[in-house]
Scaffold this motif. Sequence first.
Motif, PDB file in Angstrom:
ATOM      1  N   VAL A  89       0.849  -1.188   0.000  1.00 36.39           N
ATOM      2  CA  VAL A  89       0.000   0.000   0.000  1.00 36.39           C
ATOM      3  C   VAL A  89       0.886   1.240   0.000  1.00 36.39           C
ATOM      4  N   ILE A  90       0.528   2.170  -0.873  1.00 32.60           N
ATOM      5  CA  ILE A  90       1.197   3.465  -0.918  1.00 32.60           C
ATOM      6  C   ILE A  90       0.380   4.419  -0.064  1.00 32.60           C
ATOM      7  N   LEU A  91       1.019   5.009   0.927  1.00 31.05           N
ATOM      8  CA  LEU A  91       0.347   5.952   1.816  1.00 31.05           C
ATOM      9  C   LEU A  91       0.397   7.324   1.166  1.00 31.05           C
ATOM     10  N   ALA A  92      -0.712   7.704   0.543  1.00 36.97           N
ATOM     11  CA  ALA A  92      -0.759   8.924  -0.268  1.00 36.97           C
ATOM     12  C   ALA A  92      -1.339  10.098   0.484  1.00 36.97           C
ATOM     13  N   GLY A  93      -1.317  10.075   1.778  1.00 36.07           N
ATOM     14  CA  GLY A  93      -1.720  11.074   2.736  1.00 36.07           C
ATOM     15  C   GLY A  93      -2.258  12.434   2.376  1.00 36.07           C
ATOM     16  N   GLY A  94      -2.421  12.807   1.160  1.00 32.93           N
ATOM     17  CA  GLY A  94      -3.063  14.088   0.870  1.00 32.93           C
ATOM     18  C   GLY A  94      -2.111  15.241   0.658  1.00 32.93           C
ATOM     19  N   GLN A  95      -2.514  16.388   1.157  1.00 37.04           N
ATOM     20  CA  GLN A  95      -1.771  17.630   0.913  1.00 37.04           C
ATOM     21  C   GLN A  95      -0.525  17.718   1.783  1.00 37.04           C
ATOM     22  N   GLY A  96       0.528  18.233   1.184  1.00 39.10           N
ATOM     23  CA  GLY A  96       1.760  18.469   1.921  1.00 39.10           C
ATOM     24  C   GLY A  96       1.784  19.904   2.417  1.00 39.10           C
ATOM     25  N   ARG A  97       1.751  20.069   3.727  1.00 41.85           N
ATOM     26  CA  ARG A  97       1.741  21.423   4.300  1.00 41.85           C
ATOM     27  C   ARG A  97       2.934  22.237   3.815  1.00 41.85           C
ATOM     28  N   ARG A  98       4.094  21.586   3.782  1.00 44.78           N
ATOM     29  CA  ARG A  98       5.301  22.309   3.367  1.00 44.78           C
ATOM     30  C   ARG A  98       5.467  22.349   1.846  1.00 44.78           C
ATOM     31  N   ASP A 113      -6.554   0.215  -6.961  1.00 48.28           N
ATOM     32  CA  ASP A 113      -7.630   0.463  -6.011  1.00 48.28           C
ATOM     33  C   ASP A 113      -7.189   1.520  -5.015  1.00 48.28           C
ATOM     34  N   VAL A 114      -8.122   2.413  -4.675  1.00 49.66           N
ATOM     35  CA  VAL A 114      -7.858   3.461  -3.697  1.00 49.66           C
ATOM     36  C   VAL A 114      -8.675   3.134  -2.449  1.00 49.66           C
ATOM     37  N   LEU A 115      -7.985   3.046  -1.319  1.00 50.09           N
ATOM     38  CA  LEU A 115      -8.602   2.674  -0.054  1.00 50.09           C
ATOM     39  C   LEU A 115      -8.733   3.894   0.845  1.00 50.09           C
ATOM     40  N   PRO A 116      -9.972   4.274   1.216  1.00 46.38           N
ATOM     41  CA  PRO A 116     -10.123   5.377   2.176  1.00 46.38           C
ATOM     42  C   PRO A 116      -9.862   4.871   3.597  1.00 46.38           C
ATOM     43  N   ASP A 117      -9.514   5.797   4.481  1.00 48.80           N
ATOM     44  CA  ASP A 117      -9.282   5.445   5.885  1.00 48.80           C
ATOM     45  C   ASP A 117     -10.594   5.068   6.558  1.00 48.80           C
ATOM     46  N   GLU A 118     -10.534   4.053   7.433  1.00 46.78           N
ATOM     47  CA  GLU A 118     -11.698   3.650   8.239  1.00 46.78           C
ATOM     48  C   GLU A 118     -11.814   4.519   9.476  1.00 46.78           C
ATOM     49  N   THR A 119     -10.678   5.042   9.923  1.00 44.65           N
ATOM     50  CA  THR A 119     -10.621   5.809  11.165  1.00 44.65           C
ATOM     51  C   THR A 119     -10.112   7.204  10.845  1.00 44.65           C
ATOM     52  N   ALA A 120      -9.801   7.961  11.864  1.00 43.10           N
ATOM     53  CA  ALA A 120      -9.248   9.308  11.654  1.00 43.10           C
ATOM     54  C   ALA A 120      -8.042   9.207  10.722  1.00 43.10           C
ATOM     55  N   PRO A 121      -7.914  10.148   9.795  1.00 46.09           N
ATOM     56  CA  PRO A 121      -6.825  10.076   8.817  1.00 46.09           C
ATOM     57  C   PRO A 121      -5.439  10.055   9.464  1.00 46.09           C
ATOM     58  N   GLY A 122      -4.533   9.410   8.787  1.00 44.20           N
ATOM     59  CA  GLY A 122      -3.150   9.322   9.237  1.00 44.20           C
ATOM     60  C   GLY A 122      -2.508   8.071   8.680  1.00 44.20           C
ATOM     61  N   PRO A 123      -1.204   7.962   8.765  1.00 46.82           N
ATOM     62  CA  PRO A 123      -0.524   6.798   8.192  1.00 46.82           C
ATOM     63  C   PRO A 123      -0.999   5.460   8.756  1.00 46.82           C
ATOM     64  N   LEU A 124      -1.237   5.397  10.077  1.00 40.02           N
ATOM     65  CA  LEU A 124      -1.702   4.127  10.640  1.00 40.02           C
ATOM     66  C   LEU A 124      -3.084   3.757  10.128  1.00 40.02           C
ATOM     67  N   SER A 160       4.031  -1.311   3.547  1.00 40.66           N
ATOM     68  CA  SER A 160       3.564   0.068   3.406  1.00 40.66           C
ATOM     69  C   SER A 160       4.745   0.962   3.047  1.00 40.66           C
ATOM     70  N   ASN A 161       4.435   2.045   2.330  1.00 42.26           N
ATOM     71  CA  ASN A 161       5.463   3.036   1.995  1.00 42.26           C
ATOM     72  C   ASN A 161       4.783   4.369   1.712  1.00 42.26           C
ATOM     73  N   PRO A 162       5.352   5.465   2.188  1.00 43.82           N
ATOM     74  CA  PRO A 162       4.769   6.775   1.895  1.00 43.82           C
ATOM     75  C   PRO A 162       5.022   7.186   0.442  1.00 43.82           C
ATOM     76  N   VAL A 163       4.108   7.967  -0.091  1.00 37.98           N
ATOM     77  CA  VAL A 163       4.187   8.404  -1.481  1.00 37.98           C
ATOM     78  C   VAL A 163       5.354   9.350  -1.729  1.00 37.98           C
ATOM     79  N   ASP A 164       5.880   9.955  -0.676  1.00 38.63           N
ATOM     80  CA  ASP A 164       6.960  10.922  -0.859  1.00 38.63           C
ATOM     81  C   ASP A 164       8.348  10.309  -0.721  1.00 38.63           C
ATOM     82  N   ALA A 165       8.437   8.976  -0.820  1.00 42.52           N
ATOM     83  CA  ALA A 165       9.723   8.269  -0.799  1.00 42.52           C
ATOM     84  C   ALA A 165       9.829   7.449  -2.091  1.00 42.52           C
TER      85      ALA A 165
END
Length: 190
Positions: free
Chosen positions: A6-15, A63-74, A94-99
């Motif tokens: 799974v690629i953790l595509a966490g959304g917007q990058g604040r920075r 396939d794109v999987l939405p979070d079941e719980t509050a958003p975040g990597p876990l 798992s791996n973040p999209v920014d790596a």
Amino acid sequence: MRVFAVILAGGQGRRMGGADKALLQLHGRPLITHVIGRLQPQAARLMISANGDAARFAFTGLDVLPDETAPGPLAGILAGLRAAQTGGADALVSNPVDAPFLPPDLVSRLLTAGPGPAFARAGGRDHNATAFWPVALADPLAEFLASGAKPKIADFAARHGAQPVDFPDAAAFDNLNTPEDLARAEARTA
């Protein structure tokens, strides 16, 4: 062993000025396509964990999987674990999209840690989001997230005996968190 990723595509990058990190351009292609190219040959199935409009990833065919719980990597890892269970996999990576520079032997090396969870370590630094998770951890992870504990990957991983796996190339795990990081990555050979 059947492993999904799974690629953790966490959304917007604040920075990154609020831009969707997954869609930022690196060498003329969206960042997510670089991670897909690195992970797809290493896993039986690849998925994306992301909230918001899943159609923005339609071009990937994944396939794109939405979070079941509050958003975040876990939460993204939990969504991936649930999909892996349903799909008959034994484990999830798992791996973040920014790596985007992952080693081609990431999954096989993480598997050397044994049957339990494992995470990448390189250059003296732990990369807890780049990790191997047995699907049996789905329910314990759901309980951890529901417990009110601070949702830190390192804390959950430590509770379940996660082992570090050393990788020789620290640059393989570079995270692109700022415009400067992206500019340095752009200067790297594709």
